[in-house]
Design a protein around this motif. Structure first.
Motif: not given
Lengths: 259, 152, 81
Positions: A41, A44-45, A48-49, B77-78, B93-94
């Motif tokens: 977690h 990978t995050q 994004p977070e 982000a995704d 980031h992806d």
């Protein structure tokens, strides 16, 4: 006593070596520690977070920010303990058994002083760079704080301790260290005051600079900026305490003479 | 050769960490001088931190920092806005593959441990200086003598 | 990591640890302890733990060895074992 110590060490060592047989092989990507969901977690995050590419800084200052806050308090307490242990020198009546080496002003070596004059501003600039760039490269509050403290120590070694202490008085050292802890805890308390959880930086998005219009939402950028604020607090405390410990250790609490 | 490969190369790191830990522990128990005991404590601490960080190592993995191509802004982000090349160089980031980066969690815990360790060393050295000022010696047997003659 | 290089640095690590504890002069012991710190920093850089290596380089040699040397300067330089 020596035989007993050796026996204890051999027994414990043998037990540990036997336990090593159960470990996964070196560098195995399938080992339980690497397969666990929480490290996956974090990897990978992190972007994004929190919008911070350095995963170690993201985990240190954001996901596990509570630990780091108390670690800063521990460093501050260690500094206070040393000041308490050694700083009572003036109150004891028995003089120390080895007289302090007093240095006369003409004693100092010109090469050492001039080299330090060139090197110390560069060291301090680099320390500030390490603190500020901790989001994108290895670095962060601790590393930058230690380098900053080491630059003050270098000045105290090149000159002598009273000269270095003229720039940074002993009381100011404790004040700077406490200021660092207040910055860190204050950021957390500010989040609490805004009805979010303690140390939740995304609640501070009103106070911090907003993200560019086509970038991530403001809340996520606020986490990145909030991390920078607490790293600055950590750098304050660590640099002040490292220099403070040096002044007390090298002069036996009397703050004169020294290395 | 197989035995050598499987047992020794896969494990010798751990054996050396255990040896280092035992050197530190032995020094803390057996040495007479207080400063040597403190150095032993630091060696013990360093060996434990070494062991802990080695838990997060992955074969063929890179450092736990995501590399960017181009500007330093973390960006969107995704969704797969960029076609994926599927290599080691992810476009930031992806699709970050967890197996290609070392595990960051042991690093974080050990960062704390190192700095707290040096603060502890500082406190230990301050106490040693105070003891030297009071009793004039740093050797454990002489200190015990002086304490016994004080009380007796 | 290349296992030969790894093995060499680890053996050097054990050797410096033993030297630092056996030598009778405390000033030399502190300096060899600084060498020990640097070797551990190398090891971590090879393992991919760059933040930890950075911290150990700054703390171990920059600050830890200096504290030890300052204390040895103020107390005594010789030890009985």
């Amino acid at each position: 006593m020596k035989a007993l110590g050796l026996m204890v060490v051999i027994v414990v060592g043998a037990l540990l070596l036997y336990a090593v047989g159960d470990f996964p092989a070196w560098g195995d990507p399938q080992s339980p520690a690497s397969q666990h969901e929480i490290s996956r977690h974090f990897i990978t995050q992190a972007i994004p977070e929190t919008a911070v590419p350095n995963m170690v800084t993201a985990v240190l200052a954001d996901y596990r920010g509570y630990d780091t806050m108390f670690e800063t308090v521990v460093i501050f307490t260690a500094g206070l303990a040393i000041i308490g242990i050694l700083g009572m020198a003036r109150l004891t009546d028995r003089e120390s058994l080895k007289p302090m080496a007093e240095t006369k002003p003409g004693d100092r070596d010109m090469i050492v002083i001039n080299t330090c004059r060139l090197v110390i501003p560069i060291m301090q600039l680099f320390a500030l760079y390490v603190v500020a760039h901790g989001h994108h490269s290895p670095g962060g509050g601790f590393q930058g704080g230690v380098i900053l403290g080491a630059s003050f120590i270098l000045w105290a070694i090149a000159r002598d301790l009273p000269t270095a202490l003229q720039g940074i008085k002993p009381r100011r050292i404790v004040f700077l260290a406490a200021l660092g802890v207040v910055i860190y805890a204050g950021t957390g308390a500010l989040s609490l005051a805004l009805d979010a959880k303690l140390l939740d930086y995304s609640a501070l998005h009103g106070f911090l600079p907003p993200a560019p219009a086509d970038g991530v939402p403001n809340e996520i950028m606020a986490r990145s900026h909030g991390m920078l604020v607490v790293e600055i607090g950590v750098a304050f405390t660590v640099s002040a305490i490292m220099f403070g410990i040096y002044t007390y250790l090298s002069s036996m609490g009397r703050l004169k003479g020294g290395l | 050769m197989d035995f050598f490969q499987d047992i020794v190369i896969a494990r010798f790191n751990y054996w050396i960490y255990v040896i280092l830990m035992m050197i530190g522990l032995h020094a803390m128990i057996v040495k007479n001088n207080l400063i040597k005991k403190l150095i032993g404590m630091s060696i013990f601490q360093a060996a434990i931190i070494l062991f802990f960080v080695s838990v997060g190592v992955k074969d063929g993995a890179t450092i736990p920092i995501v590399s960017h191509h181009g500007h330093a802004e973390a960006g969107h982000a995704d969704d797969a806005a960029h076609p994926e090349e599927g290599g080691v160089q992810d476009h930031g980031h992806d699709e970050i593959n967890p197996d290609r980066h070392a595990n960051p969690l042991p690093h974080v815990l050990m960062l704390t441990a190192i700095v707290v360790g040096v603060a502890t060393l500082g406190v230990g050295l301050a106490v040693a200086q105070k003891i030297y000022r009071e009793y004039g010696t740093l050797e454990e047997n002489e200190l015990l003598e002086k304490l016994r003659s004080h009380d007796g | 990591m290349i296992w030969q290089f790894d093995l060499l640095v680890l053996v050097l690590l054990v050797v410096t640890a033993v030297i630092s504890l056996q030598v009778k002069d405390l000033l030399s012991a502190s300096m060899v302890f600084g060498v020990f710190s640097f070797l551990i920093c190398l090891l971590w850089a090879g393992m991919g733990a760059v933040d930890v290596a950075f911290t150990e380089a700054a703390v171990g040699a920059g600050v830890g060895a200096v504290f030890l040397i300052a204390t040895v300067f103020n107390t005594t330089r010789d030890s009985s074992d």
